[in-house]
Design a protein around this motif. Structure first.
Motif, PDB file in Angstrom:
ATOM      1  N   ALA A   1       9.062  42.994 107.954  1.00 38.58           N
ATOM      2  CA  ALA A   1      10.520  43.034 107.777  1.00 38.58           C
ATOM      3  C   ALA A   1      11.038  41.922 106.861  1.00 38.58           C
ATOM      4  O   ALA A   1      11.774  41.030 107.291  1.00 38.58           O
TER       5      ALA A   1
ATOM      6  N   VAL B   1      11.174  33.089 116.200  1.00 39.29           N
ATOM      7  CA  VAL B   1      10.128  33.275 117.219  1.00 39.29           C
ATOM      8  C   VAL B   1       9.729  31.927 117.837  1.00 39.29           C
ATOM      9  O   VAL B   1       9.669  31.815 119.067  1.00 39.29           O
TER      10      VAL B   1
ATOM     11  N   CYS C   1      17.244  41.948 121.969  1.00 32.98           N
ATOM     12  CA  CYS C   1      17.128  42.100 120.519  1.00 32.98           C
ATOM     13  C   CYS C   1      18.411  42.765 120.029  1.00 32.98           C
ATOM     14  O   CYS C   1      18.645  43.945 120.308  1.00 32.98           O
TER      15      CYS C   1
ATOM     16  N   ASP D   1      18.282  37.403 120.518  1.00 36.54           N
ATOM     17  CA  ASP D   1      17.744  37.294 119.163  1.00 36.54           C
ATOM     18  C   ASP D   1      18.644  38.102 118.234  1.00 36.54           C
ATOM     19  O   ASP D   1      18.615  39.333 118.234  1.00 36.54           O
TER      20      ASP D   1
ATOM     21  N   LYS E   1      16.668  36.956 107.338  1.00 38.69           N
ATOM     22  CA  LYS E   1      16.645  38.395 107.015  1.00 38.69           C
ATOM     23  C   LYS E   1      17.730  38.705 106.000  1.00 38.69           C
ATOM     24  O   LYS E   1      17.520  39.431 105.034  1.00 38.69           O
TER      25      LYS E   1
END
Ligand SMILES: Cc1ncc(COP(=O)(O)O)c(C=O)c1O
Length: 394
Positions: A37, A97, A168, A200, A235
């Motif tokens: 990703a 993470v 998530c 997250d 991201k």
């Protein structure tokens, strides 16, 4: 359009995990990579320029984060997500993470139970198990192309050993952007049962026009006090390799415990200079780039869904509300998971993430990353189409 997301940039030979390491994972290096990703687009020019400017200085000694680093993030979350974050709540962390791993160590003990909602981003499993905590699976409900949370199952599975839930939000891989009502219900259950929520929200900026991301901690003061939020520019602006994230903990006691592990236990104090610069610059100056990116990604999403509907109708694409990940239901083909994997790898020649790695509920699915120039996306879809139709690839 000011930015050119159609530009095809060769990433091979850069040790890109996605492009140069398919052999390690799939045993082949001739696959079209649509898995890991990150995006096949350059970061915003302002970010690249800021990094170059700093690099030219030539001295890369220990460097702290300025007030303006934190303020850029506070302004961003206020403007984009309507969440007023206080400076003292923010802790600069390495990746998301690692931040989750620190939260696990700070707030739970070996043998405690931690809930995840599958199918979900699989490093959650490892980070729980590798820290010797027990993984509890609260599978999402999949109904008619739509995923929802299973609150009854969650309540049933919670016992006195259950200490944490890793949320998530938006959800990788199913693409849900959770509604306020859904987050509220989840928050109430966790509060009532004494479970801390690690939310997250790394994908929070990649949300499409029909949806709005709601930070879990913004739901209520109680939720804020019972949560740890993980955010990052990684991201959003394609800077994941710079390993910089922000952990937001409004609760003073929880924040103290987290900091003790991060700063004392692990001595992770100053962070990476380029991660700091890129993150601040992106939040401060990257919004117009993000708006164009979102427009491009939304068109990619709709293009892929339309393509699949018209040309590969035996495969069902779950329309994501957020993330640049497309969750594909191949169960209509009636293949075993091994047969499906072989079809995708050997016949289609495309590297997708196999659904089974995301845990329960992932069987018969594949995850496709559509954050790439449309020409590459089309090429990948054509490869899948030909494989599904039993044709030889061009
Ligand atoms: C939900 C989610 N969390 C975390 C990460 C990775 O975060 P980091 O690289 O900051 O550890 C990803 C990457 O794909 C992700 O999808």
């Amino acid at each position: 359009m000011k930015y050119n997301f159609d530009e095809i940039i060769d990433r091979r030979g850069t040790e890109s995990y996605k492009w140069d390491h398919t052999k390690d994972f799939f045993g082949r290096d001739d696959l079209l990579p649509m898995w890991v990703a990150d995006m096949d687009f350059k970061s915003p020019p302002v970010v690249i320029e800021a990094i170059l400017r700093r690099a030219e200085h030539g001295i890369f000694g220990y460097t702290a984060k300025s007030e303006s680093f934190y303020q850029a993030f506070i302004d961003w979350t206020g403007k984009r997500h309507g969440w007023e974050v206080k400076k003292e709540w923010i802790i600069a962390s390495p990746g998301v993470v690692p931040a989750i791993a620190i939260a696990i160590q700070a707030f739970t003990n070996p043998g405690d139970k931690i809930v995840v909602q599958t199918p979900v981003y699989y490093p959650f499993f490892n980070v729980v198990k590798n820290n010797r905590r027990e993984l509890i699976i609260n599978e999402l409900i999949y109904n008619n192309g739509h995923y929802t949370m299973n609150y009854e199952d969650l309540i049933e599975k919670i016992d006195s050993k259950t200490k944490m839930l890793i949320l998530c939000s938006p959800h990788n891989p199913v693409g849900r952007v959770w509604s306020k009502a859904e987050l509220k219900r989840l928050g109430e259950i966790c509060l009532e049962k004494g479970i801390i929520v690690v939310s997250d929200e790394i994908h929070s900026d990649i949300v499409y026009s029909e949806s709005k991301h709601i930070p879990f901690a913004s739901i209520s003061e109680e939720s804020a006090n019972n949560s740890i939020t993980c955010m990052a520019a990684s991201k959003t602006f394609n800077i994941a390799g710079l390993e910089t994230s922000l952990t937001i903990i409004p609760n003073t006691e929880l924040r103290g415990k987290f900091k003790k592990i991060l700063l004392k236990g692990l001595s992770l104090t100053l962070g990476n200079i380029f991660g700091t610069i890129a993150t601040e610059t992106a939040y401060r100056l990257g919004e117009d780039w993000l708006e164009e990116l979102l427009d491009y990604l939304e068109k990619n999403r709709d293009f892929a869904i339309e393509y699949i509907r018209n040309n590969i109708p035996s495969v069902k694409a779950i329309k994501p509300e957020g993330t640049f990940l497309l969750w594909l239901d191949f169960r209509g083909l009636g293949l075993s998971d091994l047969e499906l994997q072989k079809l995708i790898l050997n016949e289609a020649g495309v590297a997708l993430n196999h659904g089974t790695v995301f845990g329960k509920g992932g069987e018969g699915f594949q995850r496709l990353n559509f954050a790439c120039p449309r020409a590459i996306l089309e090429k990948g879809l054509k490869k899948i189409e030909r494989a599904v139709k039993g044709l030889k690839d061009d």
